[in-house]
Scaffold this active site. Structure first.
Site: not given
Ligand code: NDP
Length: 308
Positions: A133, A136-137
């Site tokens: 992701c 997300c990261d």
């Protein structure tokens, strides 16, 4: 108590089904699943959902979907996963962690999950530099050197997105041409921070001893030559697997494991409907998932009317 309609999944398909079903007075119960909001919550800007000319964040879009369904009476069960589904007889039974609910009709919108490379160190170093992701990261990798694996739109989008943070991004693809759409190909190939490593796979992810990703072992699939390349993170974007394990042997699935639908959203079991990525490996867009969610609600509504 038997609910008229239970919807499994809360991505664009499930939430659109919930909106239409709620407006049809079916008081749908939506089981959000462990990834509430679905895959869009793992993307950044969505620029191709009609109605948002300036784009919208995926998570924000899904919040709007949910609020709209809730406004008309959809009820949500959050934070619990479905452990089994029995569709052999009506009412259908849906078992959650500690709860069993019954449904006169069922809409399955459980989507698809990111595929992994299957390397032992990928598992070991997951969330220690390995991610599926980017949105997300990505921010954890400011000023770092990153690898993205894959050649589709997801890999291309991830590579471009990660350039916001990373100093350099290497897109590793097993063939000599990208599968991604032309516009994404252009963005990748013209980006000064992105290099494409063609005809190459990841043979291993390095850093198990350090407890974090320190590099990858690349392998040229034409010559079998292997070499190590240092990097700080590996983003895997090699497609998806439909979330249909619960339905194996219960509903007709195709060779790829996707639910087979006919004549709209009907599955092989009367009263069970499927929509979104769990039954679509071709279009897989938020807008097509939403469209099929609407179809599923209409199909379910007609079915319920006939059987009440
Ligand atoms: P795709 O299936 O399109 O692409 C997967 C990529 O990963 C392919 O390039 C494939 O290689 C590669 N791959 C698969 N398995 C492996 C493996 N084991 N090792 C190395 N490489 C591997 O998946 P996406 O998630 O990219 O896209 C899915 C769908 O969603 C598509 O229809 C896409 O258009 C859509 N999408 C649309 C977006 C948008 O419009 N904004 C954003 C993201 C996705 P190969 O090419 O050789 O098969």
């Amino acid at each position: 108590m038997t609910h008229k309609l239970v919807i499994l999944g809360s991505g664009p398909a499930g939430l659109t089904a919930a909106l239409y079903a709620a407006r049809a007075d079916l008081a749908p119960v939506v089981i959000s699943g462990m990834m509430a909001g679905g895959q869009l919550t793992r993307t950044s800007e969505v620029e191709n959902f009609p109605g948002f000319p300036d784009g919208i964040l995926g998570g924000e879009l899904m919040e709007k979907f949910r609020a709209q369904a809730a406004r008309f009476g959809a009820v949500f069960i959050d934070g619990k996963d479905v452990t089994s589904v029995d569709v052999r007889a009506r009412p259908f039974a849906v078992v959650l962690d500690d709860e069993r609910i019954e449904a006169g009709a069922l809409i399955i919108a459980t989507g698809a999950s990111p595929r992994m490379l299957g390397l032992p160190n990928e598992e070991r170093l997951f969330a220690r530099g390995v991610s599926t992701c980017a949105t997300c990261d990505g921010a954890f990798f400011r000023g770092k050197n990153l690898v993205v694996v894959g050649g589709g739109d997801s890999a291309a989008e991830d590579a471009v997105f990660l350039t916001r943070f990373a100093t350099a991004v290497t897109l590793v693809h097993r063939r000599g041409e990208l599968r991604a759409s032309k516009i994404m190909q252009h963005k990748v190939l013209s980006h000064p921070k992105i290099t494409v490593q063609w005809h190459t796979v990841i043979a291993d992810i390095l850093g198990a001893d350090a407890g974090r990703v320190t590099g990858v072992r690349m392998k040229d699939v034409r010559t079998n030559r292997e070499w190590d390349a240092p990097c700080d993170g590996v983003f895997v974007a090699v497609g998806h697997t439909p979330n249909t394990a619960l339905f194996e042997g219960r509903l007709e699935l195709d060779q790829g494991g996707y639910i087979v639908t006919r004549g709209g959203t009907a599955t092989s079991v009367e009263g069970v409907f499927a929509c979104g990525d769990v039954q679509d490996h071709v279009y897989r867009q938020a807008v097509t998932a939403a469209g099929s969610g609407c179809m599923a609600a209409i199909d379910a509504s007609r079915y319920i009317e006939q059987h009440e």
